[in-house]
Write an enzyme that holds these catalytic residues in place. Structure first.
Site, PDB file in Angstrom:
ATOM      1  N   GLY A 165      15.101   2.572  -0.478  1.00 29.51           N
ATOM      2  CA  GLY A 165      16.370   1.844  -0.419  1.00 29.51           C
ATOM      3  C   GLY A 165      17.441   2.456  -1.314  1.00 29.51           C
ATOM      4  O   GLY A 165      18.574   2.685  -0.893  1.00 29.51           O
ATOM      5  N   ARG A 166      17.066   2.758  -2.563  1.00 31.25           N
ATOM      6  CA  ARG A 166      18.086   3.264  -3.507  1.00 31.25           C
ATOM      7  C   ARG A 166      18.413   4.733  -3.272  1.00 31.25           C
ATOM      8  O   ARG A 166      19.249   5.305  -3.968  1.00 31.25           O
ATOM      9  CB  ARG A 166      17.629   3.005  -4.947  1.00 31.25           C
ATOM     10  CG  ARG A 166      16.259   3.533  -5.287  1.00 31.25           C
ATOM     11  CD  ARG A 166      15.737   2.973  -6.605  1.00 31.25           C
ATOM     12  NE  ARG A 166      14.363   3.354  -6.875  1.00 31.25           N
ATOM     13  CZ  ARG A 166      13.291   2.713  -6.428  1.00 31.25           C
ATOM     14  NH1 ARG A 166      13.434   1.653  -5.664  1.00 31.25           N
ATOM     15  NH2 ARG A 166      12.075   3.116  -6.736  1.00 31.25           N
ATOM     16  N   GLU A 222      15.299   1.003 -11.459  1.00 33.64           N
ATOM     17  CA  GLU A 222      14.315   0.583 -10.457  1.00 33.64           C
ATOM     18  C   GLU A 222      13.318   1.723 -10.213  1.00 33.64           C
ATOM     19  O   GLU A 222      12.161   1.483  -9.880  1.00 33.64           O
ATOM     20  CB  GLU A 222      15.005   0.175  -9.141  1.00 33.64           C
ATOM     21  CG  GLU A 222      14.082  -0.589  -8.209  1.00 33.64           C
ATOM     22  CD  GLU A 222      14.807  -1.281  -7.064  1.00 33.64           C
ATOM     23  OE1 GLU A 222      15.072  -2.483  -7.150  1.00 33.64           O
ATOM     24  OE2 GLU A 222      15.090  -0.608  -6.057  1.00 33.64           O
ATOM     25  N   HIS A 282      38.357   0.689 -24.988  1.00 29.53           N
ATOM     26  CA  HIS A 282      39.019  -0.478 -25.571  1.00 29.53           C
ATOM     27  C   HIS A 282      38.122  -1.711 -25.541  1.00 29.53           C
ATOM     28  O   HIS A 282      38.594  -2.832 -25.709  1.00 29.53           O
ATOM     29  CB  HIS A 282      40.336  -0.740 -24.837  1.00 29.53           C
ATOM     30  CG  HIS A 282      41.276   0.414 -24.967  1.00 29.53           C
ATOM     31  ND1 HIS A 282      42.116   0.564 -26.048  1.00 29.53           N
ATOM     32  CD2 HIS A 282      41.441   1.516 -24.201  1.00 29.53           C
ATOM     33  CE1 HIS A 282      42.789   1.700 -25.911  1.00 29.53           C
ATOM     34  NE2 HIS A 282      42.393   2.300 -24.807  1.00 29.53           N
ATOM     35  N   LYS A 299      16.665  -2.565   4.774  1.00 35.22           N
ATOM     36  CA  LYS A 299      15.516  -1.753   5.172  1.00 35.22           C
ATOM     37  C   LYS A 299      14.431  -2.651   5.771  1.00 35.22           C
ATOM     38  O   LYS A 299      13.867  -2.352   6.806  1.00 35.22           O
ATOM     39  CB  LYS A 299      14.996  -0.977   3.962  1.00 35.22           C
ATOM     40  CG  LYS A 299      13.850  -0.065   4.276  1.00 35.22           C
ATOM     41  CD  LYS A 299      13.489   0.801   3.087  1.00 35.22           C
ATOM     42  CE  LYS A 299      12.201   1.556   3.375  1.00 35.22           C
ATOM     43  NZ  LYS A 299      11.786   2.393   2.256  1.00 35.22           N
ATOM     44  N   GLU A 336      18.818 -12.658   0.314  1.00 40.71           N
ATOM     45  CA  GLU A 336      20.277 -12.657   0.125  1.00 40.71           C
ATOM     46  C   GLU A 336      20.977 -12.158   1.384  1.00 40.71           C
ATOM     47  O   GLU A 336      21.948 -12.760   1.866  1.00 40.71           O
ATOM     48  CB  GLU A 336      20.668 -11.745  -1.055  1.00 40.71           C
ATOM     49  CG  GLU A 336      20.210 -12.217  -2.410  1.00 40.71           C
ATOM     50  CD  GLU A 336      18.798 -11.779  -2.774  1.00 40.71           C
ATOM     51  OE1 GLU A 336      18.022 -11.378  -1.867  1.00 40.71           O
ATOM     52  OE2 GLU A 336      18.451 -11.863  -3.959  1.00 40.71           O
ATOM     53  N   LYS A 379      10.855 -12.815  -6.762  1.00 39.63           N
ATOM     54  CA  LYS A 379      11.128 -13.223  -5.377  1.00 39.63           C
ATOM     55  C   LYS A 379      10.174 -14.329  -4.956  1.00 39.63           C
ATOM     56  O   LYS A 379      10.572 -15.317  -4.335  1.00 39.63           O
ATOM     57  CB  LYS A 379      10.939 -12.033  -4.424  1.00 39.63           C
ATOM     58  CG  LYS A 379      12.048 -11.025  -4.445  1.00 39.63           C
ATOM     59  CD  LYS A 379      11.792  -9.998  -3.334  1.00 39.63           C
ATOM     60  CE  LYS A 379      12.686  -8.791  -3.486  1.00 39.63           C
ATOM     61  NZ  LYS A 379      12.373  -7.721  -2.555  1.00 39.63           N
TER      62      LYS A 379
HETATM   63  O1  F6P Z   1      14.333  -6.190  -4.357  1.00 37.82           O
HETATM   64  C1  F6P Z   1      14.590  -4.844  -4.556  1.00 37.82           C
HETATM   65  C2  F6P Z   1      14.882  -4.163  -3.258  1.00 37.82           C
HETATM   66  O2  F6P Z   1      13.722  -4.059  -2.505  1.00 37.82           O
HETATM   67  C3  F6P Z   1      15.514  -2.803  -3.481  1.00 37.82           C
HETATM   68  O3  F6P Z   1      14.586  -1.815  -3.718  1.00 37.82           O
HETATM   69  C4  F6P Z   1      16.285  -2.625  -2.231  1.00 37.82           C
HETATM   70  O4  F6P Z   1      17.248  -1.635  -2.349  1.00 37.82           O
HETATM   71  C5  F6P Z   1      16.858  -4.017  -2.052  1.00 37.82           C
HETATM   72  O5  F6P Z   1      15.846  -4.879  -2.503  1.00 37.82           O
HETATM   73  C6  F6P Z   1      17.269  -4.365  -0.656  1.00 37.82           C
HETATM   74  O6  F6P Z   1      16.200  -4.303   0.220  1.00 37.82           O
HETATM   75  P1  F6P Z   1      16.433  -4.306   1.773  1.00 37.82           P
HETATM   76  O7  F6P Z   1      17.229  -3.087   2.119  1.00 37.82           O
HETATM   77  O8  F6P Z   1      15.079  -4.289   2.390  1.00 37.82           O
HETATM   78  O9  F6P Z   1      17.192  -5.554   2.134  1.00 37.82           O
END
Ligand code: F6P
Length: 540
Positions: A264-265, A350, A381, A203, A209, A503
């Site tokens: 995002g979620r 979240e 199990h 987003k 990452e 972060k």
């Molecule tokens: O760090 C949490 C977050 O902002 C989530 O809310 C989101 O889904 C995820 O990181 C990924 O964010 P982006 O889509 O901006 O890479």
């Protein structure tokens, strides 16, 4: 610190004292359960799904009070404000309109924009699926690699895995999220660059990452011989920040947009779901949206007394805030739904893992429970021992899919039997008298070990068949459950400031891991020692 003072909350506290020791086993005894039975009274349907709430520690009075609480807390008002596009995420000044992504009503907010982006996705997905979109040597695409994290990974990964039975057999979907290079490396070992399409989903398009993985992926293509000017055939981007996507080097026409009014979620319904659409095709993707829309309509129009997301949410509050349950388990009796619990972890925790109320005061009550889970029967199990006999009560959502989506139909009665038997056992338990009979006269010392307390609450969600449509409805059910709970707790379910501090500090620590020297006393002694060890290891 602010308490909840709604009249129904106070009534529920008194009601809890009255029924806290009541036993489900007694309520279900035939003499106490005449028609309409508990099962009949507490099973509800909506959006094509059914939910049996009868094995919960609730009476008609409990549900009446919980629904009253939902009303007093303004669930209907918040729900309507969300659907109407009002700013229900005030800390980020945003509307929350994932529901607009699946609305069929042309009057829904942003309808034209949503439809246009979906048409663009569909055209692209069809080219990839038909083999018309080719890589730099003219070969068709056989692998898609979704690079994203959190909401840009968990939803698409969960859905693609769930709907594998209707996915294109010609295309394998891979998901890379972890900044641990092992995640990407393991995928690179399985794919051929000539046949691979990368979908970078973020987003913000700034997430550490995702950007790290995206850059490594690009380097890999170049190392493998893909000419730089052919990278456009292998990279598309999905983002609410198209400028950054283009800066990364993705061709403008390969950018798919989502918008700041999609969290995002909550975003798998947008272009974030491009990997889903490529896997299952545009028609099935439409079905996924239609299922979610059906649940949206149910949530909007069904009276709260029969409203599935509201009931699921309010029963969750009953355990969290009155019984004091710390966690709740989701156990899908479906391998296809393997990734549903991890998807729900983000959705629930979240969204509602917060203590600042909308007015800025702090809560004086619990909010999000720890959400966890694993597909049945595997969990049985592993950790079900604790659920049956541990002193802690963990409410459970069992999810049963009544018909298999695979040809090994003879397994299915065994699967369903386990699901239903587990909820029966959780409810019934085993009394001392029953345990004595099982132990026999020669083993009285065994009795305490084979007693089961029972009275463990469970909900069983029933899905007729795992289709794109039913899955859409199931996901939307949980989305609206989260809104219901967040409204009662008076928190903003749509921001996520809690991830920021880690972060920020992560960047500082990363710099210290590779810097020539680390300033003494910059970190606490524990963090300093960890950094020192890592610096030594990284130098080797
Ligand atoms: O760090 C949490 C977050 O902002 C989530 O809310 C989101 O889904 C995820 O990181 C990924 O964010 P982006 O889509 O901006 O890479």
């Amino acid at each position: 610190m602010t308490k909840i003072t709604f009249p129904a909350w106070t009534s529920l506290q008194a009601h809890y004292e009255q029924i806290r020791d009541a036993r489900l086993r007694d309520w279900f005894a035939p003499e106490n359960d005449p028609a309409p039975t508990r099962a009949e009274r507490f099973t509800y349907s909506g959006g094509g799904l059914a939910a049996d709430f009868s094995k919960n520690r609730i009476t008609d009075e409990t549900l009446k009070l919980l629904v009253q609480l939902a009303r007093e807390a303004g669930v209907e008002k918040r729900r309507d404000a969300m659907f109407a596009g009002e700013i229900v995420n005030p800390t980020e000044g945003r509307a929350v309109l994932h529901t607009a992504l699946r609305a069929s009503d042309p009057k829904a907010p942003f309808h034209a924009q949503v439809q246009a982006e979906r048409a663009k996705m569909a055209a692209f997905a069809t080219q990839v699926r038909d083999g018309k979109w080719t890589g730099y040597t003219g070969k068709r695409i056989r692998h898609i690699v979704n690079i994203g994290i959190g909401g840009s990974d968990l939803g698409p990964k969960m859905v693609v895995h769930a709907l594998k039975h209707i996915a294109s057999p010609d295309i394998s979907a891979h998901f890379v999220s972890n900044v641990d290079g092992a995640d990407l490396y393991r995928v690179l070992e399985q794919i051929d660059p000539e046949e691979t399409l990368t979908i970078v989903v973020s987003k913000t398009f700034t997430t550490l990452e995702t950007m790290t993985n995206a850059h490594s992926m690009r380097d890999w293509f170049l190392q493998k011989g893909c000419p730089e000017n052919a990278l456009a055939k292998h990279f598309v981007g999905v983002s609410a920040n198209p400028t950054e996507v283009v800066k990364f080097g993705i061709a403008k026409e390969n950018v798919f947009e989502m918008w700041d009014w999609v969290g995002g979620r909550y975003s798998l319904w947008s272009a974030v779901g491009l990997s889903i659409m490529i896997s299952i095709g545009p028609a099935h993707f439409d079905e996924l949206l239609a299922g979610a829309n059906e649940m949206d309509q149910h949530f909007r129009t069904a009276p709260l007394e029969r409203n599935l997301p509201v009931l699921l949410g309010m029963i969750g509050i009953w355990y969290r805030n009155f019984f004091g349950s710390q966690s709740y388990l989701v156990a899908p009796y479906s391998e296809a739904l393997h990734f549903l619990p991890s998807y729900l972890q983000q959705l629930e925790m979240e969204s509602n893992g917060k203590q600042a109320r909308l007015d800025g005061t702090m809560v004086e009550y619990e909010t999000s429970a720890v959400t966890w889970g694993e597909p049945g029967t595997n969990g049985q199990h592993a950790f079900f021992q604790m659920l049956h006999q541990g002193p802690t009560i963990v409410p459970i959502d069992f999810i049963a899919v009544l018909t298999p989506e695979h040809p090994l139909a003879s397994h299915h009665p065994k699967l369903l039997a386990n699901c239903f038997a587990q909820s029966e056992a959780m409810m019934l338990g085993r009394t001392v008298e029953e345990a004595k009979k099982v132990a026999g006269p020669n083993k009285p010392e065994l009795v305490p070990h084979i007693v089961f307390p029972g009275n463990r609450p469970t909900t069983t969600l029933l899905v007729d068949a795992l289709t794109a449509r039913s899955l859409g409805a199931l996901i939307a059910l949980y989305e609206h459950k989260v809104l219901t709970q967040g409204t009662v707790w008076d928190i903003n379910s749509f921001d996520q400031w809690g991830v920021e501090l880690g972060k920020i500090l992560g960047k500082v620590v990363e710099a210290d891991l590779t810097a020539a020297n680390v300033e003494a006393g910059k970190h606490d002694s524990s963090t300093s020692a960890l950094i020192a060890r890592a610096r030594a290891a990284l130098k080797k």
